[in-house]
Motif scaffolding. Structure first.
Motif, PDB file in Angstrom:
ATOM      1  N   SER A 140       0.825  -1.200   0.000  1.00 18.90           N
ATOM      2  CA  SER A 140       0.000   0.000   0.000  1.00 18.90           C
ATOM      3  C   SER A 140       0.860   1.252   0.000  1.00 18.90           C
ATOM      4  O   SER A 140       1.853   1.332   0.698  1.00 18.90           O
ATOM      5  CB  SER A 140      -0.922  -0.004   1.211  1.00 18.90           C
ATOM      6  OG  SER A 140      -1.883   0.986   1.043  1.00 18.90           O
ATOM      7  N   GLY A 187       0.313   5.664  -0.279  1.00 18.97           N
ATOM      8  CA  GLY A 187      -0.706   6.714  -0.287  1.00 18.97           C
ATOM      9  C   GLY A 187      -0.134   8.013  -0.789  1.00 18.97           C
ATOM     10  O   GLY A 187       1.027   8.073  -1.205  1.00 18.97           O
ATOM     11  N   GLN A 229       1.391  10.230  -5.852  1.00 26.00           N
ATOM     12  CA  GLN A 229       2.357   9.342  -6.505  1.00 26.00           C
ATOM     13  C   GLN A 229       2.160   9.401  -8.021  1.00 26.00           C
ATOM     14  O   GLN A 229       2.327   8.400  -8.712  1.00 26.00           O
ATOM     15  CB  GLN A 229       2.147   7.894  -6.037  1.00 26.00           C
ATOM     16  CG  GLN A 229       2.120   7.703  -4.543  1.00 26.00           C
ATOM     17  CD  GLN A 229       3.507   7.590  -3.958  1.00 26.00           C
ATOM     18  OE1 GLN A 229       4.492   7.517  -4.691  1.00 26.00           O
ATOM     19  NE2 GLN A 229       3.599   7.608  -2.655  1.00 26.00           N
ATOM     20  N   GLY A 277      -2.385   0.900  -3.834  1.00 23.27           N
ATOM     21  CA  GLY A 277      -2.645   1.890  -2.801  1.00 23.27           C
ATOM     22  C   GLY A 277      -3.804   2.808  -3.122  1.00 23.27           C
ATOM     23  O   GLY A 277      -4.583   2.564  -4.034  1.00 23.27           O
ATOM     24  N   SER A 278      -3.862   3.893  -2.352  1.00 24.52           N
ATOM     25  CA  SER A 278      -4.948   4.838  -2.556  1.00 24.52           C
ATOM     26  C   SER A 278      -4.385   6.245  -2.660  1.00 24.52           C
ATOM     27  O   SER A 278      -3.208   6.479  -2.422  1.00 24.52           O
ATOM     28  CB  SER A 278      -5.940   4.743  -1.395  1.00 24.52           C
ATOM     29  OG  SER A 278      -5.340   5.243  -0.228  1.00 24.52           O
ATOM     30  N   THR A 317      -2.518   7.554  -7.283  1.00 20.11           N
ATOM     31  CA  THR A 317      -1.634   6.383  -7.184  1.00 20.11           C
ATOM     32  C   THR A 317      -0.645   6.256  -8.330  1.00 20.11           C
ATOM     33  O   THR A 317       0.321   5.532  -8.217  1.00 20.11           O
ATOM     34  CB  THR A 317      -2.450   5.089  -7.123  1.00 20.11           C
ATOM     35  OG1 THR A 317      -3.163   4.960  -8.356  1.00 20.11           O
ATOM     36  CG2 THR A 317      -3.426   5.099  -5.982  1.00 20.11           C
ATOM     37  N   SER A 365      -7.847   7.348  -6.370  1.00 23.19           N
ATOM     38  CA  SER A 365      -8.930   6.782  -5.570  1.00 23.19           C
ATOM     39  C   SER A 365      -9.481   7.856  -4.655  1.00 23.19           C
ATOM     40  O   SER A 365      -8.753   8.633  -4.055  1.00 23.19           O
ATOM     41  CB  SER A 365      -8.451   5.567  -4.783  1.00 23.19           C
ATOM     42  OG  SER A 365      -7.670   5.984  -3.698  1.00 23.19           O
TER      43      SER A 365
END
Lengths: 438, 465
Positions: free
Chosen positions: B113, B115, B118, B151-152, B155, B181
């Motif tokens: 994961s 966050g 990115q 991940g969130s 991303t 997300s």
């Protein structure tokens, strides 16, 4: 049975707004919500009209068979002869009663998102619908007043930094002492400052008092003494209440007391200190053996405080509902207020305690808490006296939008209502399960 | 080559000119594996003759033929005549579909994961095709897969690959779409706002640097005019400055005739470096095409929160949405809102109950009816669900979704979400010849994939066929 109960309700109702021949009336909502949105009027104007309703303005008179018109989320007109603009969404509510949306004054996190509710609220959540079904339109989420804007993320946050929680508890004498010292020192500073302002022109040698040390607790104390913030503290016993009231009276700052279960033992002191109280009439506390006077909880607490001039708001504690059918509506705010009525508080004061008084305590009474032209169109339309145990919220309106419609949701649509006898819930329907979270 | 050989299932042969005995076999006409061998020859026109060809572009040909040249579809029709050397791939009684497109997957990738912002990441950075077993995808008829970053938050970019074929040519798009997300709007709204605001600042920074450079340049020119220009400069026609590598931040001073006096100004403007994590947003704000934002929502409320941010920035638009929490019927709350904007929406083909009733409802059908273009995702990112994808979609057809919409939701619409609908997703002229052969109707649960063709080559074949 229901008829008997109803007759009772009518006796209890001071306003007698519900007439027997209106019982068979089926509530019709027209035109359709969708059509209302695509109004023929200017695109920027969004109207909602409620007609034929008994309006409990709370701060003014009660008007029977009136129309309330909301335009763009604000109350634009009300009375018997209101012209309804073309394309307005109309709710025909003959026999119904319209009250301001209720204000949950105690901090709670079940209805809107944490942090900044404007960014984190799930506007389709069960919690929000439960709140709306209970008649709430404004809640205290942490220290932010937030609205239950079901289906919309516009206008969730009403006000931030509502109350300043004071570190003043009988269990922590050291911080009590620190707080008193801070108040004393800051008061000295304010006196010096006043003197300086007075002598500035005459005496060139006066110096402005040093204010570099005013940080943290001192900053808090300064804001409190200047009246920039309202303090709040949790106090229940006679001793705690006496302590904090003497402090507020001595230094003259605005204070909201949460709890105040034994407030009835010293209502005069509380009134003289100018504090407000948030009470939960169903709360219980045992009498203390250590005092040589009567203590403990009483159902008359709210009445006694009110009679002595202490402004009161009523809170249902942290939860509006708990799991299971039985608990979910018994803990609604009007039920809590009805307990205070049972203890002698006048009906209209009980309604004020969950609307305008609560709004005043949170400092949002300029927007919500009563039905007045120019205020936010946040109101509830209920099928009887708000404080009667059989009364249901039929529609909840927030910012001029229908946020809850009892017959379009599955929380309470299966329960009987005197105004909606002809409506039967669909056969394939069962009440909404609240799951384990509630 | 050996590695590829190990990977392809039995009965499938890599194209190798030296396989004379097998070619011989072809000439002799062993019908079942004939296609395999012929397809290997790129220079020859291949004609697929099937019982039925569904193009996913609105046509069904029964019987159908697909003419393939150099790995691309040339003609699709019922009766096609083609001059010159032809090899046939015969599939009588079979149905041919465009290859299915899986638009978001972490199949075969590490799960971890990440966050925050990115945006510079690409899924292709972590994809080693040699290490991923794509057999389950081929078996399900999937010819294109887009791997997503984990991940969130913001991303990074999804990367689209062919599931078979030449490993050098399998990457279809390194940055198919930027996956964002919104499942925790309390955090993600601020993240998105900050990213856009920071991108604005980056643009401002470049603008300022340019203005400064222009000002200096003008000053230098004014100075030059004041002093008589060098004679040799007059003779030479002005040449465009040689291209410089962008990394070369401090440009070496140009040797002018009077370089000894004034500090030299570079002839060409070198913009200051832009934070790579903000580059996609800079591109969007400056109107450069190619950045597609696909938002992952976990509930209807997330859409309202997303709109709340995006309405502040009219240039930032959603290319599409993926809806997680497959069993949530709550998305019906925003069906009309998504329909009005004719949104591209990807979700799992699931029939749910209207809350607290025994009535069943199909959120995909409601979205389609409202005006959305829907794409299907497996219920979970697992081989079992890849295989069940057609069957799940068939359940929706039984509940009233049209066949055409359903088949598009597996092929053309996911290709659109990837921005690859010009290359894949349907059987139309010029598109990749990615074909799935089925031994029956695609929406019949008993139907199996018999063969898979990618870019005109048979790359997978059912073992017992």
């Amino acid at each position: 049975m229901i008829r008997t109960a109803l007759a009772l309700a009518l006796v209890l109702m001071p306003l007698g707004g519900r007439a027997a021949e209106e019982h068979g009336n089926k509530a019709v909502e027209k035109p359709e919500k969708q059509a209302g949105r695509k109004a023929e009027t200017k695109p920027e104007d969004r109207h909602l009209a409620v007609t034929g309703v008994t309006v409990h303005t709370v701060t003014g008179p009660t008007i029977e068979e009136a129309t309330v018109l909301s335009t763009n989320g604000k109350i634009a007109a009300m009375g018997s002869h209101v012209k309804i603009p073309r394309g307005a969404e109309t709710i025909e509510a003959e026999g119904y009663h319209l009250y301001p949306g209720l204000v949950a004054v105690s901090p709670t996190f079940n209805f809107v998102g944490s942090g900044n509710p404007a960014d984190s609220t799930d506007v389709f959540s069960l919690g929000m619908t439960l709140g709306l079904a209970g008649g709430l339109t404004t809640v205290n989420a942490g220290n932010t007043a937030a609205k239950l804007t079901q289906g919309s993320v516009d206008g969730i946050v009403l006000k931030t930094n509502l109350l300043e929680t004071l570190n003043y508890s009988a269990r922590d004498p050291a911080s009590k002492r620190r707080f008193r010292d801070a108040l004393e020192r800051v008061r000295g500073y304010l006196r010096d400052l006043e003197q300086y302002e007075r002598e500035k022109g005459k005496n060139p040698e006066t110096k402005k008092p040093d204010d570099k040390w005013i940080r943290g607790d001192y900053q808090k104390a300064l804001q409190l003494l200047k009246g920039e913030v309202v303090g709040t503290v949790s106090a229940d016993s006679t001793r705690e209440l006496r302590d904090i009231c003497s402090l507020a009276g001595h230094y003259g700052f605005r204070l909201v007391i949460q709890g105040a279960r034994e407030g009835w033992t010293l209502p005069g002191e509380m009134a003289r200190a100018g504090v407000s109280a948030v009470v939960t009439p169903r709360d219980r506390v045992d009498p203390s053996e250590e005092t040589n006077r009567e203590t403990g909880a009483t159902i008359e607490n709210a009445r006694i405080l009110h009679e002595h001039g202490v402004p009161i708001a009523i809170s249902a504690g942290r939860y509006i509902s708990t799991s299971g059918m039985a608990g979910r509506d018994l803990q609604h705010l009007p039920m809590e207020a009805a307990y205070a009525v049972r203890g002698g508080l006048p009906d209209e004061e009980a309604v004020k305690a969950i609307t305008i008084n609560a709004a005043r305590i949170l400092g949002v009474d300029d927007r919500v808490g009563s039905i007045e032209i120019g205020k936010d169109a946040d109101f509830i339309i209920v099928d009887g006296d708000l404080l009667h145990y059989q009364t249901h919220v039929r529609w909840t309106i927030v910012n001029g939008r229908v946020a809850y419609d009892r017959l379009k949701d599955t929380l309470f649509d299966h329960l009987p209502s005197p105004l909606e006898e002809n409506i039967e819930p669909p056969v394939d329907h069962w009440p909404r399960s609240l799951g384990e979270d509630w | 080559m050996m590695e590829t050989l190990q990977r392809v299932p039995r009965g499938v042969l890599p194209p190798k000119p030296g396989r004379i005995p097998l070619l011989l076999g072809l000439v002799l006409g062993i019908p079942l594996i004939a296609g395999t061998r012929v397809a290997g020859e790129d220079d020859v026109t291949v004609i697929v003759r099937a019982g039925r060809v569904i193009t996913a572009a609105g046509e069904i040909h029964e019987p159908g033929m697909v003419v393939i040249e150099e790995g691309r579809v040339k003609v699709v029709g019922s009766k096609v005549e083609h001059p010159g050397p032809i090899r046939f791939v015969d599939a009588p009684g079979e149905t041919v579909l465009p290859g299915l497109v899986l638009l978001a997957s972490r199949h075969g990738l590490e799960s971890y994961s990440l966050g925050g912002l990115q945006a510079a990441r690409k899924a292709s950075d972590e994809v080693l095709l040699e290490e991923i077993d794509l057999e389950p995808l081929l078996e399900a008829g999937i010819t294109t897969v887009a791997f997503i970053p984990p991940g969130s938050g913001i991303t990074g970019s999804a990367s689209a690959y062919h599931t078979a074929g030449d490993s050098s040519a399998r990457l279809l798009a390194g940055k198919a779409y930027l996956r964002i997300s919104m499942d925790n709007p309390g955090t993600h709204k601020g993240l998105l706002r900050n990213a856009i605001e920071s991108a604005k600042k980056e643009i401002e920074k470049v603008k300022k640097a340019r203005e400064e450079w222009e000002k200096k340049r003008k000053e230098a020119e004014a100075k030059k005019k004041a002093t008589p220009p060098a004679p040799e400069e007059k003779k030479e026609p002005p040449k465009p400055p040689p291209p410089r590598p962008p990394q070369q931040a401090p440009t070496p001073p140009k040797k002018d005739a009077d370089s000894g006096k004034a500090p030299a100004v570079p002839e060409k403007f070198t913009p200051p470096k832009i934070n790579p994590n903000l580059q996609p947003f800079v591109d969007i704000l400056e109107g450069r095409p190619g950045t597609r934002l696909v938002f992952e929502l976990s509930g209807p409320s997330d859409l309202l929160h997303l709109d709340d941010v995006l309405e502040e920035y009219p240039k930032v638009k959603a290319h599409g949405y993926t809806l997680s929490a497959a069993y949530s019927s709550d998305y019906r709350e925003v069906a009309s809102s998504l329909g009005e904007r004719k949104a591209l929406v990807a979700l799992a083909p699931v029939i749910t109950q209207v809350p607290y009733t025994v009535q069943m409802m199909s959120v995909p059908a409601e979205l389609a009816q409202a005006g959305c273009e829907i794409a299907f995702l497996p219920r979970s990112d697992s081989p079992g669900e890849y295989a069940a994808l057609r069957q799940r979609a068939a359940e929706l057809v039984r509940a009233g979704l049209s066949r055409e919409t359903t088949l598009r939701a597996l092929t053309l619409v996911p290709a659109k979400l990837l921005g690859l609908d010009k290359r894949i997703g349907s059987l139309e002229k010029g598109k990749e010849a990615d074909l799935v052969f089925l031994d029956g109707d695609p929406l019949n649960p008993l139907t199996r994939v018999t063969r898979v063709m990618v870019s005109g080559r048979i790359v997978w074949e059912k073992e017992d066929s």
